[in-house]
Design a protein around this motif. Structure first.
Motif, short mmCIF file in Angstrom:
data_model
loop_
_atom_site.label_atom_id
_atom_site.label_comp_id
_atom_site.label_asym_id
_atom_site.label_seq_id
_atom_site.Cartn_x
_atom_site.Cartn_y
_atom_site.Cartn_z
N THR A 70 74.53 12.36 15.66
CA THR A 70 75.79 12.08 14.98
C THR A 70 75.52 11.81 13.51
O THR A 70 74.66 10.99 13.16
CB THR A 70 76.49 10.85 15.60
N LEU A 71 76.25 12.51 12.65
CA LEU A 71 76.12 12.29 11.22
C LEU A 71 77.03 11.16 10.76
O LEU A 71 77.99 10.80 11.45
CB LEU A 71 76.47 13.57 10.46
N ALA A 72 76.76 10.60 9.60
CA ALA A 72 77.53 9.48 9.07
C ALA A 72 79.00 9.86 8.87
O ALA A 72 79.89 9.01 8.97
CB ALA A 72 76.93 8.99 7.77
N VAL A 73 79.27 11.14 8.64
CA VAL A 73 80.65 11.59 8.44
C VAL A 73 81.36 11.81 9.77
O VAL A 73 82.54 12.20 9.79
CB VAL A 73 80.68 12.88 7.60
N GLY A 74 80.65 11.58 10.89
CA GLY A 74 81.27 11.70 12.20
C GLY A 74 81.01 13.02 12.92
O GLY A 74 81.30 13.15 14.11
#
Length: 267
Positions: A70-74
């Protein structure tokens, strides 16, 4: 007598010429920015590679049949295998529950590019001084013909930041003391960077659908310049194993494959 040594100590000079053991050079030195540019050009030319940058990984889940990142941007991605190539403070390593062993060396390295009056003749020099090694690594001449060498100056952890903050003239004077006179007058022509020196070794190189490479797996003292070479060897072996695995249609995250990689590289 151009080098400061501890009271009562005498400098020791050792000389090695690679021609004594063969016709090939001892090694090659490549600028980091050149390697990075070449890698980016290659990545951009491969249609099956998706590059997402800048981006930060915020989560890793390997409990299922696939790894989920999962990336920080979702945004989420799934894969057979996640390779932790994210440096000494690897998020992937921590998220996979892999600990490390190691220690700090109570030293920092100051890295910069030094210009010099005389050509280096492709000779690398390392002076072992009381506070730590001072390495002069030959580089290609600048576009204007300036002779250049990369400097890795190791000093005590409390002294290195003070040297790194010196004004240009004072910093160059310190460089001259350590470099000596064999390159003539020296000058600083690159930005300065400082790096804390430490040993850090992952207790495991693999986890559930996770493999660690390079500084995520091992951080060593730069005295022999082997950190990058070790990382390249990690990449070469893991790539070979993954290509063979894909060729016969097997799971890239197979624990047996990952253990083969770990056995070969961790020792």
């Amino acid at each position: 007598d151009d080098i400061r040594v501890a009271d009562g100590a005498s400098p020791l000079f050792l000389h090695f010429d690679s021609r004594e053991v063969g016709d090939d050079p001892l090694g090659s030195i490549l600028e980091n920015r050149v390697i990075r540019k070449s890698l980016h050009r290659r990545i951009n030319a491969i249609k099956t590679v998706t590059q997402i940058a800048p981006a930060t990984v915020a989560g890793l889940d390997t409990a299922g049949s696939l790894a989920r990142v999962t990336l920080a941007v979702g945004r989420e991605w799934t894969a057979d295998l996640v390779i932790g190539a994210d440096g000494r403070d690897s998020f992937i390593r921590g998220a996979a529950g892999i600990g490390t062993i190691g220690w700090a060396y109570k030293q920092q390295a100051i890295v910069t590019v030094m210009g010099h009056e005389l050509p280096h003749e492709n000779v690398a020099v390392e002076n072992f001084l009381p506070a730590g090694p001072f390495a002069i690594l030959p580089m290609t001449d600048a576009a204007d013909g300036t002779h250049r060498s990369s400097i890795v100056w190791t000093d005590h952890v409390d002294a290195a930041p003070l040297y790194a903050k010196l004004e240009a003239a004072a910093f160059e004077a310190e460089l001259q003391i350590r470099a000596g006179e064999w390159l003539g007058r020296v000058s600083e022509i690159g930005p300065r960077f400082t790096y804390p020196l430490q040993l850090r070794h992952a207790k495991r190189y693999v986890g559930q659908r996770v493999a660690l490479i390079a500084a995520a797996a091992h951080v060593i003292h730069p005295i022999a310049g082997q950190g990058l070479n070790l990382g390249m060897r990690d990449i070469a072996l893991l790539s070979e194993l993954l290509v063979d695995q894909r060729r016969i249609g097997l799971d890239l995250g197979d624990p047996m494959l990952l253990k083969r990689y770990e056995r070969a590289r961790r020792m």
